[in-house]
Design an enzyme around this catalytic site. Structure first.
Site, short mmCIF file in Angstrom:
data_model
loop_
_atom_site.label_atom_id
_atom_site.label_comp_id
_atom_site.label_asym_id
_atom_site.label_seq_id
_atom_site.Cartn_x
_atom_site.Cartn_y
_atom_site.Cartn_z
CD GLU A 1 -7.91 -5.23 0.95
OE1 GLU A 1 -8.02 -4.05 0.55
OE2 GLU A 1 -6.83 -5.85 0.95
CB SER B 1 -0.93 0.00 1.22
OG SER B 1 -0.21 -0.28 2.41
CE LYS C 1 -0.29 -8.06 3.32
NZ LYS C 1 -0.81 -8.20 1.90
#
Length: 286
Positions: A203, A66, A134
């Site tokens: 998510e 992000s 991740k």
């Protein structure tokens, strides 16, 4: 009047507010699931911000791709490179003492297969000092997760809306709606658990489905737009703290308005410089 949240009893073993000074590990995350403890996770991209969150007691910090949207000026996470992830992950590790630091594997760094995934995950562990990595994908990424875990690299999985697939999705739609999609999400969740992931991010998943996934797994779930029943919750820190310009996703709660405050400070500085009020005598040397 200042609002004070009532204090709750903390133990030395709790993730948030615990008294231990050592760095949190994946074993601590597993123990929290057994205790039924909820816990927070935030993103971080630099040493200074990471140190603030670490001192605030945030147990897990994600150096997320992000960073592409909120730190590097890209339109999506897709352009983020391994070099960028490694550089900023190392900064976050240097800025923390207790938080478990998770580094994202960016788009293109693991899709070729398990060997590529291991090579890049090893780089983040060795060069940046992250505690875990991740990666996105459920069944399609199970082989990568399995090799990483067998090789000693803890893995946090990420299913539901996977932002690296924005071009395939054509946007950021909620995932898991409808019986077929829900069953696929459940298969993905069990696949990453069976492959050895220590936790899984959900998510943009309907709250009821996220609750079902959380009940069905023995590893923790971390929600972002996935309702209140996940074991943990994560937000991009610039969204959480009101640094993001413009509209934020529906699931975001803003706990501060730092963008406005920082802008006000910059304008006050500029006005002092233009008006001659800064630097004053107390800011000068003789």
């Amino acid at each position: 009047m200042t609002h004070v949240t009532p204090a709750r009893k903390q133990s030395g073993t709790s993730l948030y507010g615990g008294t231990s000074s050592r760095r949190i590990t994946v074993r601590d995350i597993a123990a929290a699931k057994e205790r039924g403890e909820k816990w927070p996770m935030l993103t971080a991209y630099d040493a200074m911000t990471a140190s603030v969150f670490d001192q605030a007691g945030i147990p897990v910090l994600l150096v997320g791709d992000s960073m592409g949207n909120c730190h590097l000026g890209y339109e999506s996470t897709v352009p983020v490179t391994m070099d960028e992830i490694a550089l900023l992950s190392a900064a976050v590790v240097r800025g923390t003492r207790r938080s478990l630091v998770v580094g994202d594997l960016p788009f293109g760094s693991y899709q070729e297969g398990p060997v590529q995934a291991l090579r890049n995950a090893t780089r983040l562990v060795k060069e940046a000092g992250v505690c875990a990595v991740k990666l996105e994908g459920g069944e399609r990424s199970a082989d990568q997760i399995e090799l990483l875990v067998q090789s000693g690299v803890p893995v946090m999985a990420h299913i539901g809306l996977t932002p690296q697939s924005v071009n395939a999705y054509g946007g950021y739609p909620v995932q898991g709606r409808g019986e077929e999609a829900a069953q696929q999400l459940l298969r993905d969740a069990k696949a990453v658990q069976d492959a050895g992931a220590f936790a899984v991010v959900l998510e943009l998943v309907p709250a009821e489905l996220a609750a079902e996934v959380t009940r069905s797994l023995h590893i923790p779930t971390v929600g972002i737009g996935a309702g209140p029943d996940c074991d943990g919750q994560v937000l991009v820190w610039t969204d959480m703290a009101g640094m993001t310009d413009g509209r934020v996703p529906r699931f975001v709660k803003q706990y501060a308005q730092l963008r406005q405050g920082l802008g006000d400070a910059a304008r006050a500085f500029a006005e002092d410089v233009i008006g001659g009020a800064y630097p004053a005598e107390e800011h000068s040397f003789h």
